[in-house]
Motif scaffolding. Structure first.
Motif, mmCIF file in Angstrom:
data_model
loop_
_atom_site.group_PDB
_atom_site.id
_atom_site.type_symbol
_atom_site.label_atom_id
_atom_site.label_comp_id
_atom_site.label_asym_id
_atom_site.label_seq_id
_atom_site.Cartn_x
_atom_site.Cartn_y
_atom_site.Cartn_z
ATOM 1 N N ASP A 103 -6.139 -2.988 10.130
ATOM 2 C CA ASP A 103 -7.330 -2.995 9.213
ATOM 3 C C ASP A 103 -6.997 -4.216 8.402
ATOM 4 O O ASP A 103 -8.787 -4.314 7.385
ATOM 5 C CB ASP A 103 -6.840 -1.147 8.676
ATOM 6 N N LEU A 104 -6.270 -4.406 7.954
ATOM 7 C CA LEU A 104 -5.695 -5.305 6.757
ATOM 8 C C LEU A 104 -6.390 -6.650 7.563
ATOM 9 O O LEU A 104 -6.729 -7.279 6.511
ATOM 10 C CB LEU A 104 -4.554 -5.360 6.459
ATOM 11 N N TYR A 105 -5.931 -7.495 8.505
ATOM 12 C CA TYR A 105 -6.081 -8.477 8.625
ATOM 13 C C TYR A 105 -6.858 -8.897 10.151
ATOM 14 O O TYR A 105 -6.951 -9.876 10.407
ATOM 15 C CB TYR A 105 -4.629 -8.994 8.834
ATOM 16 N N SER A 106 -7.623 -7.830 10.658
ATOM 17 C CA SER A 106 -8.390 -8.015 11.433
ATOM 18 C C SER A 106 -7.540 -8.097 12.710
ATOM 19 O O SER A 106 -7.962 -8.279 13.902
ATOM 20 C CB SER A 106 -9.519 -8.266 11.667
ATOM 21 N N GLY A 107 -6.172 -7.840 12.583
ATOM 22 C CA GLY A 107 -5.605 -8.219 13.801
ATOM 23 C C GLY A 107 -5.159 -10.178 14.473
ATOM 24 O O GLY A 107 -4.327 -9.772 14.995
ATOM 25 N N ARG A 108 -5.270 -10.281 13.826
ATOM 26 C CA ARG A 108 -5.446 -11.714 14.091
ATOM 27 C C ARG A 108 -4.048 -12.338 12.927
ATOM 28 O O ARG A 108 -4.038 -11.725 12.123
ATOM 29 C CB ARG A 108 -6.724 -12.976 12.675
ATOM 30 N N GLY A 109 -3.903 -14.042 13.279
ATOM 31 C CA GLY A 109 -3.057 -14.430 12.314
ATOM 32 C C GLY A 109 -1.484 -13.969 12.870
ATOM 33 O O GLY A 109 -1.391 -13.276 14.086
ATOM 34 N N SER A 110 -0.791 -14.600 12.345
ATOM 35 C CA SER A 110 0.673 -14.311 12.890
ATOM 36 C C SER A 110 1.371 -13.046 11.510
ATOM 37 O O SER A 110 0.991 -13.703 10.029
ATOM 38 C CB SER A 110 2.228 -15.538 12.376
ATOM 39 N N GLY A 111 1.674 -12.211 11.697
ATOM 40 C CA GLY A 111 1.658 -10.674 10.960
ATOM 41 C C GLY A 111 2.705 -10.784 11.100
ATOM 42 O O GLY A 111 4.027 -10.482 11.840
ATOM 43 N N PHE A 112 3.961 -9.887 10.032
ATOM 44 C CA PHE A 112 4.750 -9.310 9.276
ATOM 45 C C PHE A 112 4.317 -7.868 8.481
ATOM 46 O O PHE A 112 4.472 -8.049 7.141
ATOM 47 C CB PHE A 112 5.385 -10.008 8.758
ATOM 48 N N LEU A 113 4.252 -6.662 9.169
ATOM 49 C CA LEU A 113 4.026 -5.477 8.011
ATOM 50 C C LEU A 113 5.368 -4.655 8.755
ATOM 51 O O LEU A 113 5.393 -4.148 9.871
ATOM 52 C CB LEU A 113 3.139 -4.823 8.633
ATOM 53 N N LEU A 114 5.891 -3.834 7.187
ATOM 54 C CA LEU A 114 6.693 -3.187 6.962
ATOM 55 C C LEU A 114 6.262 -1.806 7.514
ATOM 56 O O LEU A 114 5.599 -1.621 5.962
ATOM 57 C CB LEU A 114 7.725 -3.486 5.945
ATOM 58 N N LEU A 115 6.637 -0.802 8.103
ATOM 59 C CA LEU A 115 5.598 1.220 7.353
ATOM 60 C C LEU A 115 7.201 1.766 7.268
ATOM 61 O O LEU A 115 8.036 1.779 7.458
ATOM 62 C CB LEU A 115 5.612 1.347 8.844
ATOM 63 N N ILE A 116 7.729 2.207 5.917
ATOM 64 C CA ILE A 116 8.045 2.539 5.636
ATOM 65 C C ILE A 116 7.521 4.553 5.672
ATOM 66 O O ILE A 116 6.753 4.497 4.979
ATOM 67 C CB ILE A 116 8.865 2.821 3.703
ATOM 68 N N ASN A 117 8.352 4.824 6.646
ATOM 69 C CA ASN A 117 7.415 6.011 7.190
ATOM 70 C C ASN A 117 8.553 7.873 6.955
ATOM 71 O O ASN A 117 9.800 7.997 7.571
ATOM 72 C CB ASN A 117 7.647 6.156 8.855
ATOM 73 N N ASN A 118 7.935 7.687 5.711
ATOM 74 C CA ASN A 118 8.546 9.244 5.523
ATOM 75 C C ASN A 118 8.318 10.413 6.033
ATOM 76 O O ASN A 118 7.963 11.844 5.533
ATOM 77 C CB ASN A 118 8.339 9.498 3.838
ATOM 78 N N ASP A 119 7.243 10.536 6.714
ATOM 79 C CA ASP A 119 6.753 11.430 8.110
ATOM 80 C C ASP A 119 7.978 11.900 8.830
ATOM 81 O O ASP A 119 8.262 13.344 8.430
ATOM 82 C CB ASP A 119 5.543 11.828 8.242
ATOM 83 N N TYR A 121 0.558 -1.194 0.096
ATOM 84 C CA TYR A 121 0.280 -0.242 0.357
ATOM 85 C C TYR A 121 0.778 1.106 0.153
ATOM 86 O O TYR A 121 1.288 1.200 1.313
ATOM 87 C CB TYR A 121 -0.669 0.089 0.919
ATOM 88 N N ASP A 122 1.067 1.965 -0.937
ATOM 89 C CA ASP A 122 2.237 3.210 -1.297
ATOM 90 C C ASP A 122 1.544 3.990 -1.605
ATOM 91 O O ASP A 122 1.333 5.117 -2.465
ATOM 92 C CB ASP A 122 2.517 2.708 -2.432
ATOM 93 N N TYR A 123 1.501 4.273 -0.635
ATOM 94 C CA TYR A 123 0.480 6.129 0.229
ATOM 95 C C TYR A 123 1.701 6.632 -0.394
ATOM 96 O O TYR A 123 1.247 8.289 -0.472
ATOM 97 C CB TYR A 123 -0.244 5.811 1.002
ATOM 98 N N ALA A 124 2.802 7.122 0.074
ATOM 99 C CA ALA A 124 3.738 7.876 -0.168
ATOM 100 C C ALA A 124 3.937 8.123 -1.478
ATOM 101 O O ALA A 124 4.713 9.057 -2.418
ATOM 102 C CB ALA A 124 5.330 7.675 0.842
#
Length: 307
Positions: free
Chosen positions: A127-143, A75-78
């Protein structure tokens, strides 16, 4: 651009995040970035960033059969990725999602909306996975220029801490040079340290038990995988086991064993013919599971499936 990536690993232990199980054959939805969620970050741990050039860690040797993605995982919002780079990152992230049965995603942003990086990443994962399961999310934060790797479930203990620090160091250099694609792929490849046969969404096993079960699942005529969870959904164990089987064995066949610690029962899904002895083995395994001997229960079924 003077971007210094922080190395912060989330250690959330809330049962809703670590022990839940979802119908993961559904593709993730886009994060609802306008919503607000209060987050308790007391369980997070911050690590000092690597400041001197370290030796790049050796990459794990793993066969990657990456196909064009059917879903969206980046999800490339930047708007930092070209169409080609987006496709490469998205294809790889879907491969992680299917191969390691982890809820994987990449989110980029120019606006944290008054959240901390940890809060924003957590909210995106919910929001993506309802907080369930085993997760691995990378945030690239240009703020605020503090990137964040959010992990839940079995992903928490899988990635070596020092390796993660070093990879963040080199990813920072790539981001400074405008090479976001390689930085994203470098950091997402840390997920390859997760088990390939034992998917412990419920945090049920020790590291030693997972290693032993990984070995037990290999070397037979058929590929065998284990999903360990606490089913708190409205879906039946058969439905969940089949959904994970279809996701993991998209291009092949094998056996998926699901252990549900709510009912202390095992379920098997496969497109292969079930061995004649499986029904008896499941009865014995369920007796062992009822006594909380989960490794014994699983090994009883594995022995029959291996032939």
């Amino acid at each position: 651009m003077n971007k210094i990536s922080g190395i912060i690993v989330s250690l959330l232990t809330a049962a809703a995040l670590c022990c839940g199980c979802s119908d993961d054959d559904e593709k993730p939805k886009a994060p609802l970035t306008s919503s607000v969620t209060d987050t308790d970050s007391s369980g997070d741990s911050a690590s000092e960033p690597v400041t001197e050039a370290p030796t790049e860690p050796e990459k794990k040797e793993i066969e990657r059969n990456i196909q064009p993605a059917e879903g969206t995982y980046v999800y490339d919002y930047a708007k930092i990725l070209s169409a080609e780079d987006f496709a490469e990152c998205n294809n790889y992230t879907e491969w992680l999602y299917e191969t390691f049965l982890i809820n994987a995603a990449v989110v980029t942003t120019d606006d944290l909306e008054d959240f901390t990086p940890a809060e924003y990443a957590e909210k995106a994962y919910i929001d993506l996975y309802s907080g369930r399961g085993s997760g691995f999310l990378l945030l690239i934060n240009n703020d605020t220029n503090e990137d964040y790797l959010y992990k839940t479930g079995s992903c928490l203990a899988s990635v070596p801490e020092e390796t993660e620090k070093v990879e963040f160091y080199w990813a920072t250099q790539e981001i400074v040079n405008g090479n976001y694609k390689d930085a994203i792929l470098r950091l997402m490849q840390l997920a390859e340290y997760c088990p390939q046969h034992v998917f412990d969404n419920g945090g049920i096993f020790t590291a030693e038990q997972i290693s032993a079960l990984e070995i037990a699942c290999t070397g037979g005529a058929s590929d065998i995988s284990i999903l360990a969870t606490s089913n708190g959904t409205e879906s039946t164990n058969e439905e969940i086991c089949r959904s994970y089987y279809d996701r993991h064995y998209k291009e092949s066949k094998g056996f998926m064993i699901m252990l549900d610690t709510v009912t202390n029962t095992l379920t098997v899904a496969s497109d292969n013919e079930h061995p004649a002895a499986l029904a008896t083995a499941l009865t014995e395994a369920n007796t062992l599971a009822a006594a909380s001997d989960y490794p014994g229960a699983l090994n009883t079924v594995i022995a029959v499936l291996k032939g």
